[in-house]
Design an enzyme around this catalytic site. Structure first.
Site, PDB file in Angstrom:
ATOM      1  N   CYS A 207       0.813  -1.215   0.000  1.00  0.00           N
ATOM      2  CA  CYS A 207       0.000   0.000   0.000  1.00  0.00           C
ATOM      3  C   CYS A 207       0.846   1.265   0.000  1.00  0.00           C
ATOM      4  O   CYS A 207       0.668   2.142  -0.828  1.00  0.00           O
ATOM      5  CB  CYS A 207      -0.915  -0.017   1.228  1.00  0.00           C
ATOM      6  SG  CYS A 207      -1.794   1.509   1.524  1.00  0.00           S
ATOM      7  N   LYS A 215      -0.457   5.422  -6.066  1.00  0.00           N
ATOM      8  CA  LYS A 215      -1.547   5.373  -7.048  1.00  0.00           C
ATOM      9  C   LYS A 215      -2.446   6.580  -6.904  1.00  0.00           C
ATOM     10  O   LYS A 215      -2.805   7.263  -7.859  1.00  0.00           O
ATOM     11  CB  LYS A 215      -2.320   4.062  -6.823  1.00  0.00           C
ATOM     12  CG  LYS A 215      -3.556   3.837  -7.674  1.00  0.00           C
ATOM     13  CD  LYS A 215      -4.855   4.299  -7.032  1.00  0.00           C
ATOM     14  CE  LYS A 215      -5.283   3.630  -5.762  1.00  0.00           C
ATOM     15  NZ  LYS A 215      -5.842   2.282  -5.946  1.00  0.00           N
ATOM     16  N   TYR A 350      -8.503  -3.603 -11.541  1.00  0.00           N
ATOM     17  CA  TYR A 350      -8.518  -2.176 -11.240  1.00  0.00           C
ATOM     18  C   TYR A 350      -7.110  -1.609 -11.291  1.00  0.00           C
ATOM     19  O   TYR A 350      -6.923  -0.434 -11.574  1.00  0.00           O
ATOM     20  CB  TYR A 350      -9.215  -1.859  -9.910  1.00  0.00           C
ATOM     21  CG  TYR A 350      -8.596  -2.442  -8.669  1.00  0.00           C
ATOM     22  CD1 TYR A 350      -9.178  -3.532  -8.033  1.00  0.00           C
ATOM     23  CD2 TYR A 350      -7.456  -1.888  -8.109  1.00  0.00           C
ATOM     24  CE1 TYR A 350      -8.624  -4.073  -6.889  1.00  0.00           C
ATOM     25  CE2 TYR A 350      -6.894  -2.407  -6.967  1.00  0.00           C
ATOM     26  CZ  TYR A 350      -7.473  -3.504  -6.363  1.00  0.00           C
ATOM     27  OH  TYR A 350      -6.923  -4.034  -5.233  1.00  0.00           O
ATOM     28  N   HIS A 628     -26.980  20.452  -0.681  1.00  0.00           N
ATOM     29  CA  HIS A 628     -27.039  20.994  -2.040  1.00  0.00           C
ATOM     30  C   HIS A 628     -26.090  22.165  -2.182  1.00  0.00           C
ATOM     31  O   HIS A 628     -26.002  22.991  -1.275  1.00  0.00           O
ATOM     32  CB  HIS A 628     -28.485  21.430  -2.309  1.00  0.00           C
ATOM     33  CG  HIS A 628     -28.713  21.886  -3.715  1.00  0.00           C
ATOM     34  ND1 HIS A 628     -28.786  21.020  -4.778  1.00  0.00           N
ATOM     35  CD2 HIS A 628     -28.848  23.129  -4.217  1.00  0.00           C
ATOM     36  CE1 HIS A 628     -28.976  21.718  -5.891  1.00  0.00           C
ATOM     37  NE2 HIS A 628     -29.024  22.997  -5.575  1.00  0.00           N
TER      38      HIS A 628
END
Lengths: 654, 157
Positions: A207, A215, A350, A628
């Site tokens: 990782c 990544k 992926y 919103h």
């Protein structure tokens, strides 16, 4: 209720005040678990003891709650757990253990409910159940095997460490630090075997070094290129001329950060009293590992328990000439010093799509070669949408093919990637074959990941492996009772950093403190960081249909445009953003699948995942009022039902 | 090589203490540009240390105070501090030496001194730690630090 006598139980052989009332086998054992207060099933105990006076049955002879049982077991050299219905060979067990000179074997009596819990906790059917030094062994047969091969004896020898962790990645480090926090003596072995292109890295695992961290940073680097185009439309003035990207600047900045993390992990281990050994460890004895470091120095350590957290490495296809020799993998892409140039990503994982995505985003020419479907295991409707978006993004997909040969036209140098010629064959609907070849600077193989530490299974410790090479386990306990496994190496569990970290911490607490905590491997949210991100939690539509039946599933969905992108009409994402909730009709429309394809999907999905974990229904999402203007608010107003055979959803107006 | 260095250090230690170069003085003035030589022990003023043995030899057993700069290639502040420290040390003309330790290459050394953040700079006098600081500091603070390590009496500061 906690049993207060946990500590008293183990050491003294105490006939005590109650022995004269007992005619059962219990009086003949070395030590017993004393009970502070009676549990629900005291009645049952009295009946087993036969002619026991009611007063004696009440006092100190009843079943203990599972929490008390577990804490006692964690501290005892050996324990035999039984309940009413499964005590017929109890004496045999105890005598066997006493015969091995294991002093202070504890006999733990639990009630039927607790027994079922024990069964769930240990995934074992043998009763009475034997624990040695806090690790569940199984039944008489398993104990006899350990006696026969001498491993029970070596288990009781003095060991240097309480725990040795093999693998300094996400899972290993988390477990090591947690065990040290609980006061245990811990050592962590970490060693990176060089990649096929001779790349290595520091402490921290996949990782940190060649996965999530670089990544995400490169993904961000690529997305910023798109933001610059948006910025112009928002009024920002840029100097004339093309805006270009410098690979080395990005690569250096990211690798400096990673080096800082490698260092920080080293310091952390030191400060938390975990000994760090930068050597490749292999088992040389049932409780001993040996490791050799880069300088050839050999370290041999013994421990009572081991944790294998060695993870996975990229797979290559040895049957394709040139594959292993000339192609790079995710092990290499993040640290290569020169721009990869025109790149072919082989694979539909992926990893392949994320790499293709950021390479395209920084301006390189990118192709993706896929044998069949995209993102196997993920929701296929969304996977195809990802493919469509990436094609619109400018990535060339070569579907239904795999390379047949990879030739080197020009070798790579210290400053340039070289040139490769990739050959492949396509087969059309009539079965006609066509040969193709194309030149690329770099070919990145991302066809899957596999364990590459076959030496974890040696003559000395026979750890059961699945066909994939991963370790088979009962709640992280391998077939060798004192050896555990977590993270990517564990068969059947999600290959994700947070899963490994959680599993490491929970396991350390469970085995060292003795508790009932288990890692929940279901409803784990995750995100694919393709240029248009895909966040999901729960089941794909296919899996939901399989599990509940097509008629019992109702899917609510919507297509939308992120407000941030409306100013720039060139933004292709405006035609690709999508979300859906998969609900089960006969469970009050409980949401079992959450899917969203949008920018910043990762940040959005984390929050909604708690809803799924708590069993939210569609109406709960409807009750929730949205924020919103955001993209996430879509989930609070989904009304459209997805129907079979209907056309692709088009985005409505504002 | 280490044996020779050890002998030199011993010899230097055995010699009567000489006054430092007086570069204002016409006699020694021509040495003003030899910033890289330490007069007493024929060693450069700034040098790398990669192992525990080298550390013991050139830092702990040095008769001249030494500052040790624990640094890393990936550390921005280290890249800024390092050259400034070097310049200041050279300006002291042999009163204090500087050892550079790359924590990625000499991890054991960094562990021994429990270095957690970089840059970490530790000042040694006759094998003992006399001063230490972490992170970026400005020029005045560097001067103060070097004064402390080189034992410059307050009056001359």
């Amino acid at each position: 209720m906690e049993c207060p006598a946990g500590d008293k139980a183990s050491r003294t052989s105490s006939p005590g005040r109650f022995s004269r009332f007992f005619t059962s086998i219990r009086e003949r054992v070395v030590a017993r678990v004393d009970t502070g207060a009676s549990n629900r099933r005291t009645g049952a105990v009295a009946s087993t003891a036969g002619a026991m006076a009611p007063r004696a049955a009440r006092l100190g002879s009843s079943a203990v709650p599972i929490s008390a049982a577990l804490t006692t077991i964690a501290k005892s050299p050996a324990a035999v757990v039984y309940s009413e219905s499964v005590q017929h060979r109890l004496e045999e067990y105890v005598n066997l253990l006493r015969g091995q000179e294991i002093e202070n074997t504890v006999v733990v009596h639990v009630d039927e409910d607790a027994r079922k819990d024990f069964q769930k906790l240990t995934l074992r059917d043998n009763w009475p159940l034997v624990y040695v030094k806090g690790d569940c062994v199984g039944g008489l047969e398993e104990v006899n095997k350990l006696v026969a091969n001498g491993q029970l004896k070596s288990w009781f020898q003095e060991h240097q460490y309480d725990l040795i962790v093999i693998g300094g990645g996400s899972g290993g480090l988390a477990a090591a630090k947690e065990a040290a926090r609980l006061g245990k003596k811990v050592a962590c072995f970490d060693y990176v075997k060089p990649s096929t292109q001779d790349t290595t890295w520091g402490l921290g695992g996949t990782c940190v070094n060649v996965g999530c961290i670089p990544k995400k940073l490169m993904h961000q680097g690529a997305l910023l290129g798109g933001s610059i185009k948006d910025a112009k439309k928002f009024g920002w003035k840029f100097p004339e001329g093309e805006i270009t990207h410098n690979w080395k600047t990005m690569r250096d900045a990211i690798n400096d950060h990673i080096a800082g993390l490698n260092w920080a992990y080293r310091v952390q281990l030191r400060e938390k009293n975990v000994e760090y050994v930068n050597s490749y460890a292999t088992f040389v004895g049932p409780h001993e590992v040996s490791g050799k470091n880069k300088k050839g120095v050999v370290t041999n350590y013994t421990a009572t328990r081991f944790l294998v957290a060695t993870g996975l490495r990229p797979k290559f296809d040895a049957t394709i000439p040139g594959c292993k020799e000339y192609c790079i993998s995710s092990d290499d892409i993040f640290s290569i010093k020169y721009s990869p140039g025109k790149t072919l990503c082989v694979g539909a994982s992926y990893i392949s799509l994320e790499c293709a995505g950021f390479l395209k985003g920084i301006g390189l020419e990118v192709s993706v070669m896929v044998r069949s479907i995209l993102l196997r295991g993920f929701d296929q409707q969304i996977s195809e949408k990802i493919g469509k978006h990436m094609e619109a993004y400018g990535i060339n997909f070569i579907r239904g093919c795999i390379p047949t040969k990879i030739e080197q036209l020009e070798p790579k140098t210290k400053t340039a990637p070289g040139r490769l010629l990739v050959h492949w064959v396509s087969i059309d609907a009539e079965g006609k074959k066509t040969e193709h070849s194309e030149e690329f600077n770099t070919v990145l193989y991302a066809i899957g990941r596999e364990p590459q530490n076959v030496d974890v299974k040696t003559d000395v410790v026979d750890i059961e492996l699945a066909k994939s090479g991963k370790i088979v386990a009962r709640h992280e306990q391998t077939s060798v009772p004192w050896i555990y496994a977590i993270g990517d190496i564990l068969e059947g569990k999600p290959e994700l950093t947070p899963v490994a970290i959680q599993a490491g911490r929970v396991l350390a607490r469970r085995i060292f403190q003795g508790n009932y905590e288990l890692t929940e491997y279901d409803k784990v949210p995750t995100t694919v960081f393709t240029p248009l991100e895909y966040g999901c939690c729960g089941l794909s539509e296919e899996d939901a249909i399989k599990k509940y039946g097509q008629d019992n599933i109702i899917v609510y969905h919507g297509a939308f445009k992120p407000l941030e992108y409306v100013i720039n009409e060139d933004r292709i994402e405006n035609n690709h953003c999508y979300c859906k909730l998969i609900c089960v009709r006969n469970q009050e429309e409980r949401v079992v699948g959450y899917h969203i394809l949008t920018p910043t999907a990762g940040e959005i999905t984390q929050g909604f995942a708690i809803g799924l974990k708590l069993g939210a229904k569609k109406r709960d999402f409807d009750r929730l009022i949205g924020i919103h203007p955001t993209v996430a608010e879509q989930f609070t107003t989904l009304t459209l039902e997805k129907k079979e055979g209907e056309e692709e959803l088009k985005v409505e107006g504002c | 090589m280490f044996a020779r260095a050890a002998r030199l250090v011993q010899q230097a230690a055995a010699l009567p203490k000489r006054p430092l170069l007086d570069l204002a003085n016409k006699q020694h003035g021509h040495l003003r540009n030899s910033k890289f030589l330490c007069y007493e022990a024929q060693r450069p003023l700034v040098f790398d240390v990669a192992t525990t043995e080298e550390f013991e030899e050139h830092v702990l057993r040095s008769t001249i105070p030494v500052i040790v700069d624990f640094h890393a290639d990936w550390c921005g502040p280290c890249k800024m501090l390092g050259p400034r420290l070097e310049q200041k040390v050279q300006g002291r003309e042999g009163a204090v030496l500087m050892a550079k330790v790359n924590i990625d290459e000499a991890g054991d050394l960094a562990d021994e001194f429990r270095v957690s953040a970089v840059p970490t700079v530790i000042g040694f006098q006759n094998g003992e730690v006399v001063a230490e600081f972490q992170g970026m500091i400005d020029d005045d603070q560097i001067d103060e630090f070097l004064d402390q390590v080189a034992d410059v009496p307050a009056a001359e500061q």
